[in-house]
Design a protein around this motif. Structure first.
Motif, mmCIF file in Angstrom:
data_model
loop_
_atom_site.group_PDB
_atom_site.id
_atom_site.type_symbol
_atom_site.label_atom_id
_atom_site.label_comp_id
_atom_site.label_asym_id
_atom_site.label_seq_id
_atom_site.Cartn_x
_atom_site.Cartn_y
_atom_site.Cartn_z
ATOM 1 N N ASP A 1 2.368 2.473 12.547
ATOM 2 C CA ASP A 1 2.991 1.133 12.567
ATOM 3 C C ASP A 1 4.375 0.931 12.731
ATOM 4 O OD1 ASP A 1 0.156 0.453 12.378
ATOM 5 O OD2 ASP A 1 0.396 -0.074 10.083
ATOM 6 N N LEU A 2 5.161 1.582 12.027
ATOM 7 C CA LEU A 2 6.639 1.423 11.902
ATOM 8 C C LEU A 2 7.411 2.453 12.995
ATOM 9 C CD1 LEU A 2 7.365 1.682 8.185
ATOM 10 C CD2 LEU A 2 7.113 -0.404 9.354
ATOM 11 N N SER A 3 6.406 3.011 13.859
ATOM 12 C CA SER A 3 7.345 3.861 14.850
ATOM 13 C C SER A 3 8.084 4.838 14.335
ATOM 14 C CB SER A 3 7.768 2.997 15.941
ATOM 15 O OG SER A 3 6.794 2.330 16.622
ATOM 16 N N VAL A 4 8.043 5.689 13.189
ATOM 17 C CA VAL A 4 8.562 6.418 12.635
ATOM 18 C C VAL A 4 7.929 7.926 12.275
ATOM 19 C CG1 VAL A 4 9.911 4.905 11.397
ATOM 20 C CG2 VAL A 4 8.096 5.795 10.146
ATOM 21 N N ASN A 5 8.599 8.898 12.081
ATOM 22 C CA ASN A 5 7.905 10.306 11.941
ATOM 23 C C ASN A 5 7.024 10.135 10.471
ATOM 24 O OD1 ASN A 5 7.910 13.019 10.906
ATOM 25 N ND2 ASN A 5 9.216 13.505 12.648
ATOM 26 N N PRO A 6 5.999 10.733 10.623
ATOM 27 C CA PRO A 6 5.118 10.645 9.484
ATOM 28 C C PRO A 6 5.897 11.323 8.278
ATOM 29 C CG PRO A 6 3.654 11.383 11.222
ATOM 30 C CD PRO A 6 5.187 11.384 11.673
ATOM 31 N N ASN A 7 6.692 12.371 8.383
ATOM 32 C CA ASN A 7 7.582 13.018 7.340
ATOM 33 C C ASN A 7 8.403 11.925 6.715
ATOM 34 O OD1 ASN A 7 6.550 15.500 7.746
ATOM 35 N ND2 ASN A 7 8.170 16.008 9.204
ATOM 36 N N THR A 8 9.076 10.981 7.409
ATOM 37 C CA THR A 8 9.642 9.660 6.673
ATOM 38 C C THR A 8 8.962 9.101 5.700
ATOM 39 O OG1 THR A 8 10.922 9.459 8.885
ATOM 40 C CG2 THR A 8 11.038 7.797 7.392
ATOM 41 N N VAL A 9 7.762 8.587 6.137
ATOM 42 C CA VAL A 9 6.710 7.772 5.307
ATOM 43 C C VAL A 9 6.424 8.681 4.121
ATOM 44 C CG1 VAL A 9 4.661 6.530 5.334
ATOM 45 C CG2 VAL A 9 5.824 6.564 7.235
ATOM 46 N N SER A 10 6.329 9.915 4.297
ATOM 47 C CA SER A 10 5.767 10.961 3.481
ATOM 48 C C SER A 10 6.845 10.976 2.259
ATOM 49 C CB SER A 10 5.478 12.304 3.880
ATOM 50 O OG SER A 10 4.846 13.379 2.825
ATOM 51 N N ARG A 11 8.102 11.135 2.638
ATOM 52 C CA ARG A 11 9.071 11.245 1.710
ATOM 53 C C ARG A 11 9.260 9.934 1.024
ATOM 54 N NH1 ARG A 11 15.742 12.186 3.185
ATOM 55 N NH2 ARG A 11 16.105 12.131 1.084
ATOM 56 N N ALA A 12 9.168 8.778 1.584
ATOM 57 C CA ALA A 12 9.076 7.524 0.702
ATOM 58 C C ALA A 12 7.987 7.453 -0.270
ATOM 59 C CB ALA A 12 9.105 6.398 1.744
ATOM 60 N N TYR A 13 6.831 7.919 -0.003
ATOM 61 C CA TYR A 13 5.860 7.950 -0.955
ATOM 62 C C TYR A 13 5.781 8.788 -1.999
ATOM 63 C CZ TYR A 13 2.534 4.800 1.963
ATOM 64 O OH TYR A 13 2.024 3.807 2.618
ATOM 65 N N THR A 14 6.269 10.188 -1.615
ATOM 66 C CA THR A 14 6.693 11.301 -2.652
ATOM 67 C C THR A 14 7.755 10.636 -3.669
ATOM 68 O OG1 THR A 14 6.161 12.836 -0.858
ATOM 69 C CG2 THR A 14 7.450 13.535 -2.849
ATOM 70 N N GLU A 15 8.713 10.076 -3.343
ATOM 71 C CA GLU A 15 9.953 9.392 -4.051
ATOM 72 C C GLU A 15 9.248 8.196 -5.066
ATOM 73 O OE1 GLU A 15 13.771 8.812 -3.228
ATOM 74 O OE2 GLU A 15 13.871 10.341 -1.593
ATOM 75 N N LEU A 16 8.396 7.482 -4.340
ATOM 76 C CA LEU A 16 7.819 6.519 -5.271
ATOM 77 C C LEU A 16 6.785 7.096 -6.185
ATOM 78 C CD1 LEU A 16 7.019 4.016 -2.220
ATOM 79 C CD2 LEU A 16 8.263 3.516 -4.283
ATOM 80 N N GLU A 17 6.029 7.997 -5.744
ATOM 81 C CA GLU A 17 5.413 8.853 -6.604
ATOM 82 C C GLU A 17 5.736 9.524 -7.978
ATOM 83 O OE1 GLU A 17 1.047 11.490 -6.529
ATOM 84 O OE2 GLU A 17 2.566 11.627 -4.763
ATOM 85 N N LEU A 18 7.166 9.856 -7.557
ATOM 86 C CA LEU A 18 7.753 10.579 -8.610
ATOM 87 C C LEU A 18 8.406 9.661 -9.682
ATOM 88 C CD1 LEU A 18 9.887 13.124 -6.657
ATOM 89 C CD2 LEU A 18 8.094 13.652 -8.029
#
Length: 125
Positions: free
Chosen positions: A47-64
């Motif tokens: 949806d955002l036309s970004v690398n999945p690792n970018t989203v994964s990093r954001a979700y990981t930080e939010l989870e932490l």
């Protein structure tokens, strides 16, 4: 409930940080509630036309920080932790929003004086 996230490549802010800020903002304002499902990493990356690792990093930080919880096989959900917009975070967010706005205005040929005049006129309305 669905959340609509956007990435502004011209803002100068890292994409993962933009995702984090928007999710936090949606939680603070009540646009999304505890238990609401966030888009999958893959879907949001598309949806955002970004690398999945970018989203994964954001979700990981939010989870932490406890703001989201990931359940294997089910997805990522808004956590039960209450979020309060502390003053430092709110100030940083406002500065980022202003920087983004001024950058976009500058790209269209507007000066800071143009922006300030327009804001003052709107305030008087």
């Amino acid at each position: 409930m669905t959340i609509q996230l956007q990435i502004d490549p011209k803002s100068g802010g890292p994409f993962y940080r933009q995702i984090i800020d928007q999710v936090k903002g949606a939680i603070v304002t009540g646009s999304i509630d505890p238990g609401d499902r966030l888009p999958t990493v893959r879907q949001l990356a598309v949806d955002l036309s970004v690398n999945p690792n970018t989203v994964s990093r954001a979700y990981t930080e939010l989870e932490l920080t406890g703001l989201v919880e990931t359940q294997m096989g089910s997805g990522t959900f808004v956590g039960q932790q209450q979020v309060e917009g502390d003053q430092i975070e709110r100030r940083r967010l406002l500065e980022q929003l202003c920087q983004d706005f001024l950058s976009r205005a500058s790209n269209h040929g507007f000066t800071l004086d143009d922006v300030v005049k327009t804001l003052e006129q709107r305030r008087r309305r």
